[in-house]
Design an enzyme around this catalytic site. Structure first.
Site, PDB file in Angstrom:
ATOM      1  N   CYS A   2     -30.878   3.213   6.104  1.00 60.26           N
ATOM      2  CA  CYS A   2     -30.740   2.136   5.125  1.00 60.26           C
ATOM      3  C   CYS A   2     -29.359   2.175   4.484  1.00 60.26           C
ATOM      4  O   CYS A   2     -28.783   3.235   4.294  1.00 60.26           O
ATOM      5  CB  CYS A   2     -31.770   2.311   4.021  1.00 60.26           C
ATOM      6  SG  CYS A   2     -33.444   2.386   4.637  1.00 60.26           S
ATOM      7  N   ARG A  27     -24.581   1.243  10.571  1.00 60.20           N
ATOM      8  CA  ARG A  27     -25.420   2.375  10.207  1.00 60.20           C
ATOM      9  C   ARG A  27     -26.817   2.255  10.812  1.00 60.20           C
ATOM     10  O   ARG A  27     -27.540   3.241  10.880  1.00 60.20           O
ATOM     11  CB  ARG A  27     -25.518   2.477   8.678  1.00 60.20           C
ATOM     12  CG  ARG A  27     -24.208   2.874   8.026  1.00 60.20           C
ATOM     13  CD  ARG A  27     -24.206   2.560   6.553  1.00 60.20           C
ATOM     14  NE  ARG A  27     -25.254   3.259   5.839  1.00 60.20           N
ATOM     15  CZ  ARG A  27     -25.128   4.448   5.264  1.00 60.20           C
ATOM     16  NH1 ARG A  27     -23.991   5.090   5.346  1.00 60.20           N
ATOM     17  NH2 ARG A  27     -26.121   4.999   4.625  1.00 60.20           N
ATOM     18  N   TRP A  74     -33.964   0.548   7.513  1.00 60.16           N
ATOM     19  CA  TRP A  74     -34.343   1.226   8.754  1.00 60.16           C
ATOM     20  C   TRP A  74     -35.705   1.840   8.451  1.00 60.16           C
ATOM     21  O   TRP A  74     -35.817   2.787   7.685  1.00 60.16           O
ATOM     22  CB  TRP A  74     -33.304   2.294   9.093  1.00 60.16           C
ATOM     23  CG  TRP A  74     -33.439   2.895  10.447  1.00 60.16           C
ATOM     24  CD1 TRP A  74     -33.039   2.351  11.632  1.00 60.16           C
ATOM     25  CD2 TRP A  74     -33.979   4.185  10.761  1.00 60.16           C
ATOM     26  NE1 TRP A  74     -33.300   3.226  12.653  1.00 60.16           N
ATOM     27  CE2 TRP A  74     -33.880   4.349  12.159  1.00 60.16           C
ATOM     28  CE3 TRP A  74     -34.537   5.212  10.006  1.00 60.16           C
ATOM     29  CZ2 TRP A  74     -34.310   5.498  12.809  1.00 60.16           C
ATOM     30  CZ3 TRP A  74     -34.973   6.356  10.655  1.00 60.16           C
ATOM     31  CH2 TRP A  74     -34.853   6.476  12.048  1.00 60.16           C
ATOM     32  N   ASN A 100     -32.383   3.869  -0.484  1.00 62.00           N
ATOM     33  CA  ASN A 100     -32.156   4.609   0.759  1.00 62.00           C
ATOM     34  C   ASN A 100     -32.715   6.013   0.557  1.00 62.00           C
ATOM     35  O   ASN A 100     -32.414   6.647  -0.450  1.00 62.00           O
ATOM     36  CB  ASN A 100     -30.642   4.680   1.048  1.00 62.00           C
ATOM     37  CG  ASN A 100     -30.328   5.550   2.250  1.00 62.00           C
ATOM     38  OD1 ASN A 100     -31.160   5.705   3.148  1.00 62.00           O
ATOM     39  ND2 ASN A 100     -29.147   6.131   2.285  1.00 62.00           N
ATOM     40  N   GLY A 101     -33.529   6.478   1.489  1.00 65.44           N
ATOM     41  CA  GLY A 101     -34.117   7.822   1.364  1.00 65.44           C
ATOM     42  C   GLY A 101     -35.630   7.736   1.464  1.00 65.44           C
ATOM     43  O   GLY A 101     -36.163   6.735   1.953  1.00 65.44           O
ATOM     44  N   GLU A 463     -24.448  15.685  27.076  1.00 66.58           N
ATOM     45  CA  GLU A 463     -23.868  14.590  26.285  1.00 66.58           C
ATOM     46  C   GLU A 463     -23.846  13.296  27.112  1.00 66.58           C
ATOM     47  O   GLU A 463     -24.135  12.207  26.593  1.00 66.58           O
ATOM     48  CB  GLU A 463     -22.454  14.988  25.817  1.00 66.58           C
ATOM     49  CG  GLU A 463     -21.655  13.910  25.111  1.00 66.58           C
ATOM     50  CD  GLU A 463     -22.327  13.327  23.870  1.00 66.58           C
ATOM     51  OE1 GLU A 463     -23.313  13.889  23.379  1.00 66.58           O
ATOM     52  OE2 GLU A 463     -21.867  12.261  23.426  1.00 66.58           O
ATOM     53  N   LYS A 467     -25.666   9.637  26.228  1.00 67.65           N
ATOM     54  CA  LYS A 467     -25.015   8.318  26.213  1.00 67.65           C
ATOM     55  C   LYS A 467     -25.802   7.326  27.069  1.00 67.65           C
ATOM     56  O   LYS A 467     -25.994   6.170  26.688  1.00 67.65           O
ATOM     57  CB  LYS A 467     -23.572   8.370  26.733  1.00 67.65           C
ATOM     58  CG  LYS A 467     -22.559   9.109  25.908  1.00 67.65           C
ATOM     59  CD  LYS A 467     -22.327   8.533  24.532  1.00 67.65           C
ATOM     60  CE  LYS A 467     -23.242   9.046  23.510  1.00 67.65           C
ATOM     61  NZ  LYS A 467     -23.017   9.995  22.546  1.00 67.65           N
ATOM     62  N   GLU A 470     -29.029   6.309  25.254  1.00 67.09           N
ATOM     63  CA  GLU A 470     -28.809   5.455  24.087  1.00 67.09           C
ATOM     64  C   GLU A 470     -28.361   4.051  24.482  1.00 67.09           C
ATOM     65  O   GLU A 470     -28.777   3.074  23.884  1.00 67.09           O
ATOM     66  CB  GLU A 470     -27.702   6.052  23.204  1.00 67.09           C
ATOM     67  CG  GLU A 470     -28.104   7.304  22.490  1.00 67.09           C
ATOM     68  CD  GLU A 470     -26.929   7.923  21.765  1.00 67.09           C
ATOM     69  OE1 GLU A 470     -27.019   8.103  20.559  1.00 67.09           O
ATOM     70  OE2 GLU A 470     -25.901   8.239  22.410  1.00 67.09           O
ATOM     71  N   HIS A 486     -35.113  25.428  40.877  1.00 67.95           N
ATOM     72  CA  HIS A 486     -36.212  26.027  40.112  1.00 67.95           C
ATOM     73  C   HIS A 486     -37.150  24.956  39.548  1.00 67.95           C
ATOM     74  O   HIS A 486     -37.903  25.225  38.622  1.00 67.95           O
ATOM     75  CB  HIS A 486     -35.649  26.897  38.981  1.00 67.95           C
ATOM     76  CG  HIS A 486     -34.817  28.038  39.477  1.00 67.95           C
ATOM     77  ND1 HIS A 486     -35.348  29.098  40.169  1.00 67.95           N
ATOM     78  CD2 HIS A 486     -33.476  28.251  39.440  1.00 67.95           C
ATOM     79  CE1 HIS A 486     -34.377  29.941  40.512  1.00 67.95           C
ATOM     80  NE2 HIS A 486     -33.228  29.441  40.088  1.00 67.95           N
ATOM     81  N   LYS A 581     -26.836   5.054  12.822  1.00 62.98           N
ATOM     82  CA  LYS A 581     -25.607   5.842  12.920  1.00 62.98           C
ATOM     83  C   LYS A 581     -25.687   7.089  12.070  1.00 62.98           C
ATOM     84  O   LYS A 581     -25.214   8.147  12.450  1.00 62.98           O
ATOM     85  CB  LYS A 581     -24.425   4.968  12.470  1.00 62.98           C
ATOM     86  CG  LYS A 581     -23.072   5.641  12.581  1.00 62.98           C
ATOM     87  CD  LYS A 581     -22.675   5.788  14.026  1.00 62.98           C
ATOM     88  CE  LYS A 581     -21.376   6.516  14.214  1.00 62.98           C
ATOM     89  NZ  LYS A 581     -21.263   7.045  15.590  1.00 62.98           N
TER      90      LYS A 581
HETATM   91  C1  F6R Z   1     -25.399  10.286  19.737  1.00 59.71           C
HETATM   92  C2  F6R Z   1     -25.494  10.134  18.315  1.00 59.71           C
HETATM   93  C3  F6R Z   1     -26.435  10.997  17.554  1.00 59.71           C
HETATM   94  C4  F6R Z   1     -25.625  11.801  16.516  1.00 59.71           C
HETATM   95  C5  F6R Z   1     -26.559  12.629  15.637  1.00 59.71           C
HETATM   96  C6  F6R Z   1     -25.787  13.471  14.657  1.00 59.71           C
HETATM   97  O1  F6R Z   1     -24.547   9.347  20.292  1.00 59.71           O
HETATM   98  O2  F6R Z   1     -24.793   9.342  17.747  1.00 59.71           O
HETATM   99  O3  F6R Z   1     -27.127  11.846  18.400  1.00 59.71           O
HETATM  100  O4  F6R Z   1     -24.720  12.605  17.214  1.00 59.71           O
HETATM  101  O5  F6R Z   1     -27.421  11.783  14.943  1.00 59.71           O
HETATM  102  O6  F6R Z   1     -25.002  12.721  13.806  1.00 59.71           O
HETATM  103  P1  F6R Z   1     -23.851  13.373  12.963  1.00 59.71           P
HETATM  104  O7  F6R Z   1     -22.843  13.905  13.889  1.00 59.71           O
HETATM  105  O8  F6R Z   1     -23.338  12.255  12.101  1.00 59.71           O
HETATM  106  O9  F6R Z   1     -24.490  14.480  12.152  1.00 59.71           O
END
Ligand code: F6R
Length: 586
Positions: A2, A27, A74, A100-101, A463, A467, A470, A486, A581
């Site tokens: 949020c 966000r 959110w 927010n929270g 990683e 990607k 997502e 395995h 985000k």
């Molecule tokens: C992946 C992604 C999330 C963040 C995770 C941690 O693309 O964006 O997995 O990496 O939520 O976020 P931060 O780094 O802001 O603590």
């Protein structure tokens, strides 16, 4: 997560709030709403959808008045519905709030308020803030007292802004971000400076457990015990304003393309802190590194780098797992917390646990005003500018760049760090991506993909698979090459694609034999390598570079592949579904 925003000033509030909400879109959210105060009453419009969709539908920006609050939601408590969207009014409609929270004890509070005949319309935890403020205001007739009595009842984390029936704004924060923007003719209160960056660069950062009241006579700030507090006004970097896509179709593409520059800038804003961090790592008795998602993948790279080149042992721990494992930390421990946002609730909780056990906290983050920085003894800046695309791209390579700098110092340059060269190689990969675009078309209709790497390339495979998940919503899994036989080999058939991360280094030969084993089972192979081989159905060429540096560059082809596959699939690469985000709830 949020986002909240409040504005009081000379301009019509609603268009200002809508612009701010649009800027904070990155966000992540599912619903949006605005409330303004005008002619002694509070009016609310809200609904499910993106800022501009909802605005087109219910004309958020035509509400009148020069005082207002806004929100992007959110969902955590209660479904994604118009009624559950914020702002929420109190049952009399004389107060409205955005939050927010999470208010953890909202069920008990709601029951108590219902017994006092305050009514509720939504399924959210947040509505209890509006009615509790109203109850306390009805009792005390004073805004300050009602805010303090209200916050004293809450369990959980929150930042909220309320608009009162006389046009006063009140706000409070407890473990959620809240920033005040100051203008000659008014004030903003927001979760993020991006909410008001185009109006002012002068800000105040209230501390945790602080409240504020803003009306036509100015701003008052006090702590949860009622003591007045004062904060200095800080000027924020103009660079934060750099949140336009420019000529790029999406923020994600812009941010991928910025990496040749951003890796060079990593840590440059905090050189002293970077040196201190390096010294602490050198002398630490027990060294840990934590993060979530992409940041955790960077933590895994840290383990490989430090052990291979500096002979230093560091234990990576997923932030959300720290609470379930006992006895990690003591007074001789150092915890390095990696977080782009510096606001991830899981990371902050891991840090709190470590701190309680006596550990020293060092953070590496992009947001130098974040809660994580406040909780750390030393903080190093990623310095890569705002990352708006929800999927982390440039922040990942900036995290790696800092980890490389630390390792390089500790091993007296044995890595042969040459960021100029890395940057050049990145530019080549980014500019010459026509083949990646072609391969992206193939990924449109598949449902399973695996990414394989060995040694330090395994965290990069993780990683890469993150990607792909997502951005194109397919099942993607990172695998260490040696584990194939395995178990995972059973999954290989002609419907499957496998990306092989195979630079020409010490892992090359073994990884190539994994590729052959997979090919023999009919799966399609996409090789990311500086050496061609017939085993690859598709070869994505990366330039050769010093062996230690491949991890910095080999993620880029997969970032691009995921981005272009998202376009093929018609998904929104900047705002993947269900994700936010900044994950400020546990
Ligand atoms: C992946 C992604 C999330 C963040 C995770 C941690 O693309 O964006 O997995 O990496 O939520 O976020 P931060 O780094 O802001 O603590």
């Amino acid at each position: 997560m949020c986002s909240i925003i409040g504005y009081i000033g000379d301009e019509p509030a609603a268009p200002v709030l809508v612009k701010g909400l649009k800027r904070m879109e990155y966000r992540g959210y599912d619903s949006v709403g605005v409330a303004t105060f005008s002619g002694n009453q509070i009016s609310i419009r809200k609904g499910v959808g993106k800022v501009m969709e909802v605005n087109n539908r219910v004309k958020l920006d035509t509400l009148s008045g020069t005082v207002g609050i806004g929100h992007t939601r959110w969902a955590t408590h209660g479904g994604v519905t118009d009624i559950n969207a914020h702002p929420h009014p109190s049952s009399s409609g004389n107060i409205a709030i955005v939050h927010n929270g999470i208010i953890e004890n909202y069920v008990e509070l709601k029951k108590e308020l219902q017994e006092k005949e305050y009514t509720f319309k939504s399924e959210t935890d947040s509505e209890v803030i509006a009615n509790l403020l109203q109850y306390n205001f009805d009792q005390t007739k004073e805004i300050k007292k009602s805010v303090m009595q209200t916050v004293s009842k809450f369990k959980g984390n929150f930042a909220f802004v309320a608009v009162f029936e006389n046009g006063t704004l009140a706000a409070a924060r407890f473990h959620e971000p809240l920033i005040v923007g100051i203008r000659k003719d008014g004030y903003f209160v927001s979760s993020d400076v991006l909410g008001f960056i185009e109006y002012t660069d002068e800000v105040i950062y209230p501390d945790n457990r602080e409240c504020l009241i803003i009306n036509s006579s100015g701003i008052q700030m006090f702590d949860f015990d009622g003591n007045q507090v004062q904060h200095q006004i800080t000027k924020i970097s103009k660079e934060l304003a750099d949140t336009y896509k420019g000529d790029y179709a999406h923020f994600t593409l812009k941010e991928i393309s910025e990496q040749p520059v951003t890796i060079m800038r990593a840590g440059e804003n905090t050189k002293l802190e970077l040196d201190l961090l390096t010294e602490f790592v050198k002398h630490a008795k027990n060294l840990y590194v934590t993060g979530s998602g992409t940041s955790y993948n960077a933590a895994l790279v840290a383990k490989h780098l430090l052990s291979k080149y500096a002979k230093i042992k560091i234990e990576p721990i997923i932030s959300s797992e720290v609470q379930f494992s006992s006895n990690y930390f003591d007074h001789q421990s150092i915890l390095i917390a990696l977080s782009q946002s510096g606001e991830s609730a899981d990371v902050l909780e891991a840090v709190n646990i470590a701190k309680k056990d006596g550990a020293k906290i060092i953070s590496i983050t992009n947001i130098m005003t974040s809660s994580l920085v406040h909780a750390s003894s030393i903080s190093v800046g990623l310095n890569c500018g705002p990352e708006i695309g929800v999927a982390a791209t440039k922040s990942f390579t900036s995290q790696l760049a800092i980890l490389y700098k630390i390792t390089d110092k500790l091993c007296e340059g044995r890595i042969g760090l040459d960021f100029g060269k890395v940057s050049e190689v990145m530019k080549t990969i980014i500019s010459d991506h026509s083949k990646i675009k072609e391969i992206a078309k193939k990924l449109k209709d598949i449902s399973d993909i695996y990414v394989l790497g060995r040694g330090i390339h395994y965290p990069i495979a993780l990683e890469a698979s993150l990607k792909l998940k997502e951005l194109i919503y397919i099942h993607a899994e990172g695998l260490p090459g040696g584990e194939l036989k395995h178990g995972p080999l059973a999954l290989m058939d002609s419907s499957v694609y496998v990306i092989i991360i195979n630079p020409n280094d010490s892992t090359y030969v073994d990884t190539l034999s994994s590729a052959h084993e997979i090919k023999a089972r009919g799966a399609k192979i996409i090789g990311i390598s500086d050496k061609p081989n017939d085993v690859y159905d598709y070869w994505i060429e990366i330039p050769s570079i010093n062996e230690a540096l491949y991890p910095l560059i080999e993620i880029i082809p997969v970032q691009l592949l995921s981005y272009y596959a998202a376009l093929e699939k018609n998904t929104d690469p900047d705002y993947p579904r269900n994700l936010a985000k900044s994950v400020t709830v546990k």
